[in-house]
Design a protein around this motif. Structure first.
Motif, short mmCIF file in Angstrom:
data_model
loop_
_atom_site.label_atom_id
_atom_site.label_comp_id
_atom_site.label_asym_id
_atom_site.label_seq_id
_atom_site.Cartn_x
_atom_site.Cartn_y
_atom_site.Cartn_z
N GLY A 1 7.50 45.41 -39.68
CA GLY A 1 8.51 44.47 -38.78
C GLY A 1 9.13 43.48 -40.12
O GLY A 1 8.57 43.46 -41.20
N ALA A 2 9.80 42.35 -39.43
CA ALA A 2 10.44 41.55 -40.55
C ALA A 2 9.67 40.03 -40.60
O ALA A 2 9.64 39.64 -39.33
CB ALA A 2 11.98 41.53 -40.42
N PHE A 3 9.29 39.57 -41.56
CA PHE A 3 9.06 38.05 -41.59
C PHE A 3 10.28 37.46 -42.20
O PHE A 3 10.96 37.94 -43.28
CB PHE A 3 7.71 37.60 -42.38
N ILE A 4 10.79 36.24 -41.53
CA ILE A 4 11.86 35.40 -42.01
C ILE A 4 11.32 34.03 -42.31
O ILE A 4 10.80 33.44 -41.48
CB ILE A 4 12.88 35.52 -41.25
N ALA A 5 11.46 33.62 -43.50
CA ALA A 5 11.36 32.21 -43.75
C ALA A 5 12.35 31.17 -43.45
O ALA A 5 13.80 31.53 -44.19
CB ALA A 5 10.80 31.74 -45.15
N PHE A 6 12.45 30.38 -42.71
CA PHE A 6 13.39 29.53 -42.18
C PHE A 6 13.16 28.11 -42.79
O PHE A 6 12.27 27.24 -42.42
CB PHE A 6 13.54 29.51 -40.75
N HIS A 7 14.12 27.74 -43.78
CA HIS A 7 14.06 26.48 -44.57
C HIS A 7 14.12 25.32 -43.63
O HIS A 7 13.82 24.24 -44.09
CB HIS A 7 15.10 26.69 -45.74
N GLY A 8 14.99 25.54 -42.60
CA GLY A 8 15.11 24.11 -41.72
C GLY A 8 16.33 23.61 -41.68
O GLY A 8 17.12 23.86 -42.91
N SER A 9 16.94 23.17 -40.78
CA SER A 9 18.44 22.70 -40.48
C SER A 9 18.34 21.41 -41.07
O SER A 9 17.59 20.68 -40.97
CB SER A 9 18.66 22.94 -39.13
N TRP A 10 19.67 21.07 -41.12
CA TRP A 10 20.29 19.69 -41.23
C TRP A 10 21.25 19.34 -40.60
O TRP A 10 21.70 18.35 -40.22
CB TRP A 10 20.96 19.65 -42.99
N ASN A 11 21.93 20.40 -39.75
CA ASN A 11 23.27 20.30 -39.14
C ASN A 11 23.21 20.74 -37.69
O ASN A 11 24.37 21.25 -37.20
CB ASN A 11 24.60 21.19 -39.63
N ARG A 12 22.22 20.39 -37.06
CA ARG A 12 21.95 20.59 -35.77
C ARG A 12 22.10 19.08 -35.06
O ARG A 12 22.42 18.76 -33.91
CB ARG A 12 20.62 21.03 -35.27
N ALA A 13 22.43 18.08 -35.88
CA ALA A 13 22.66 16.75 -35.45
C ALA A 13 23.81 16.78 -34.35
O ALA A 13 24.75 17.40 -34.94
CB ALA A 13 22.55 15.90 -36.59
N PRO A 14 23.73 15.99 -33.20
CA PRO A 14 22.67 14.93 -32.93
C PRO A 14 21.67 15.68 -32.24
O PRO A 14 20.72 14.85 -31.75
CB PRO A 14 23.46 13.93 -32.23
N VAL B 1 8.89 33.34 -39.10
CA VAL B 1 9.06 33.96 -37.75
C VAL B 1 8.73 35.36 -38.22
O VAL B 1 8.92 35.95 -39.24
CB VAL B 1 10.35 33.81 -36.95
N PHE B 2 8.22 36.25 -37.05
CA PHE B 2 8.15 37.82 -37.31
C PHE B 2 8.81 38.28 -36.29
O PHE B 2 8.66 37.77 -34.90
CB PHE B 2 6.74 37.89 -37.10
N GLN B 3 9.52 39.19 -36.55
CA GLN B 3 10.46 40.06 -35.69
C GLN B 3 10.16 41.71 -35.64
O GLN B 3 10.28 42.21 -36.83
CB GLN B 3 12.25 40.10 -36.12
N PRO B 4 9.38 42.19 -34.55
CA PRO B 4 8.95 43.31 -34.70
C PRO B 4 10.31 44.34 -34.78
O PRO B 4 11.26 44.13 -34.04
CB PRO B 4 8.31 43.78 -33.32
N MET B 5 10.24 45.54 -35.69
CA MET B 5 10.94 46.32 -35.77
C MET B 5 10.60 47.71 -35.95
O MET B 5 9.46 48.07 -36.43
CB MET B 5 11.98 46.14 -37.18
#
Length: 587
Positions: A358-371, A380-384
């Motif tokens: 499966g895949a581990f993905i590191a999400f750095h975090g958003s800046w542009n979901r504002a507002p 996160v972990f995605q089974p594959m």
């Protein structure tokens, strides 16, 4: 807390309370699993049976990592305008060893060039044939490792040089396969190849010649030195920013895809304001030689589960597919604007078998979901199975951001992933330079994939509150302490604060400038008293907000007029007054 993909895209109270409820059960299960006490307080949450130690801390801005066969961890660190703090003294590359077997590095050695030698460090790093390969500025270099000791004693050889450093995505993550093929990601220089980058209703270049040297994967020979970057070595195209690259056990290569920004801000006639934070999806694609993954003509709509035509190229808000029918869809997709910064296909034997492949993905975090509230700041972990996503992803590690999910206030931001020979998982942070070592202590090799318990509720800007904060719109705020610009009022400054944080008018200011207005990698500090545009007067601030910033001087984010929001004259005047107020603190 298993998420369906569509459910993860939704933002609502039902999701929050369901997460908290299952998170509490998971926390109790972890306490009963007998995990060592040393794993109980390291700032993140993990599924039952897993625990983490702080392997190292305060290393600088740690990006990607690799673990050598002898268990030594090597990391690349970065600097430059993206960060506010000066890196530690010494080289940007770091070797770390745990000689006591306690889950913490007790030997830490820096090597390679540092600031004094003109280096800004980098992101990419790999181990191949007894050497460490690393990105440094516009080059990929290699250091031969000595027979004794963990840090190189000789200088670097230049494997590849001339990599582009301009534009929105100057990083060069890379991997090396078993045959010695070196695959390098070159992110796009722009958001969507517009004639005017990040500006409203600006069309896309026809053709997008940027693709000749950016937004794709290039292939070189890891065994050769003195290679120069050129368009001829392009391996695949249409990948806007592929920070994470990884192979599975069968040699399939996967790449993360940062989805484009500012659909609703730049194309308000085609997208509702609420769609901006939720489109497009982040992706993991399976890389094929010659493959075209869509950027800039297409983006992946996670609700419709298909590639659709971008507005810069004749799209109509997600209805038309057009040429996107010929592009390659992702192997898996995730919520918009989370920022996938690294990818690891797990092949170790330590974690339960359900995690294998499966895949581990590191999400750095958003800046542009504002507002809307920011998202990501997790792993996160995605089974594959055999390269195909199987079912829903789960949040495997959470709580990195701390109290506030915001690029200017997050305590930690996941950036890199690496697996040790013993199956332990390393997670790096590029805010404070922390590395966690995650192990499985549950004793159940048949355990199912599970989600981390929810961290303590994070603070999000909101116009609603319980008494006494919610007794009137501006109760509990500190705007009363701010100065008032000539001709303004305290009521106007208070309204401007709410516009700034997206509570009125759909303002997007905090996305680039941070919720505290002290700046992010995308936008400058508004509280410093220094002004990149104008003289800091109320009139000049208002002019800058109304006209936007087409060509930023120092930061990565071009600003559309009014930040892409549809503000009224009253709201523009108010947010101008607020920006003036935070930029003229009283002493």
């Amino acid at each position: 807390m298993t998420h369906s993909i569509r459910f993860a895209f939704a933002v609502g109270a039902a999701f929050f309370f369901a997460t908290v409820a299952t998170g509490g059960n998971a926390a109790r299960a972890q306490a009963a699993s007998g995990a060592p006490a040393a794993c109980s307080d390291v700032g993140i949450t993990l599924p039952a049976g897993f625990c983490a130690t702080v392997f190292a801390d305060n290393l600088g801005h740690v990006r990607h990592m690799v673990v050598a066969p002898n268990g030594v961890v090597y990391v690349n660190t970065w600097s430059g305008v993206y960060y506010k703090t000066r890196p530690p003294e010494g080289g940007f590359l770091v070797a770390l060893q745990d000689t006591a077997g306690q889950g913490r590095a007790d030997v830490i050695m820096r090597f390679g060039d540092g600031v004094a030698q003109g280096s800004a460090g980098g992101t990419g790093i790999a181990f191949y044939k007894g050497a460490i390969y690393a990105e440094e500025n516009d080059k990929i270099v290699r250091y031969a490792l000595p027979e004794k000791g963990i840090a190189p004693t000789s200088g670097a050889q230049v494997v590849l040089s001339g990599l582009p450093l301009t534009g929105d995505h100057p990083m060069h993550p890379f991997v090396i396969d078993a045959r010695g093929e070196l695959f390098v990601d070159l992110g796009s220089a722009t958001n969507s190849c517009q004639v005017k980058n990040r500006m409203p209703v600006s069309p896309g270049h026809q053709p997008c010649t940027e693709l000749e040297t950016r937004a794709g994967i290039w292939r070189y020979d890891a065994d050769k030195t003195g290679q120069r970057f050129s368009p001829a070595e392009r391996y695949a195209t249409g990948i806007r920013n592929g920070e994470g690259v990884a192979f599975d056990a069968d040699g399939r290569m996967f790449v993360t895809q940062h989805g484009r920004d500012q659909l609703s801000q730049n194309w308000p006639a085609l997208y509702k304001a609420a769609e901006g934070p939720e489109l497009p999806a982040e992706e993991v694609v399976q890389l094929q030689q010659g493959g075209d993954y869509g950027w800039p003509e297409c983006y992946f709509d996670g609700f419709q589960k298909k590639l659709v035509l971008a507005p810069e190229y004749g799209g109509d808000g997600g209805k038309t597919v057009g040429v996107c029918a010929e592009k390659r869809a992702p192997a898996a997709f995730f919520p918009a604007h989370w920022g996938p910064n690294d990818l690891l296909i797990y092949g170790g034997a330590q974690f339960p078998s359900a995690y294998r492949s499966g895949a581990f993905i590191a999400f750095h975090g958003s800046w542009n979901r504002a507002p809307a509230p920011q998202g990501g700041y997790n792993v996160v972990f995605q089974p594959m199975t055999r390269g195909t996503a199987m079912g829903d992803f789960v949040v495997f590690a959470d709580g990195f951001a701390g109290a506030v999910k915001d690029p200017s206030k997050a305590e930690f931001r996941p950036t890199g992933l690496a697996a040790a020979p013993d199956g332990a998982l390393f997670i790096s942070d590029d805010t404070r330079g922390r590395i966690w070592r995650v192990t499985y202590q549950g004793g159940n090799p048949g355990a199912s994939v599970a989600a981390a318990p929810a961290p303590a509720a994070v603070a999000q800007a909101t116009g609603k509150g319980e008494p006494p904060e919610g007794t009137h719109p501006d109760a509990g705020r500190d705007t009363a302490l701010l100065p008032v610009p000539p001709g303004g009022t305290k009521v106007q400054v208070a309204l401007g604060e709410r516009v700034f944080h997206g509570e009125v008018g759909g303002g997007t200011c905090s996305g680039c400038h941070g919720s505290d207005a002290k700046g992010t990698p995308m936008g400058p500090d508004l509280t410093s008293g220094s002004w990149l545009w104008g003289d800091g007067s109320l009139k000049s601030i208002k002019t800058t907000i109304e006209k936007g910033v087409t060509t930023p001087k120092k930061f990565g984010g071009a600003m559309p007029p009014m930040g892409g929001a549809q503000l009224s004259p009253k709201e523009v005047a108010a947010v101008s007054a607020y920006v003036w107020a935070v930029g003229h603190p009283q002493h």
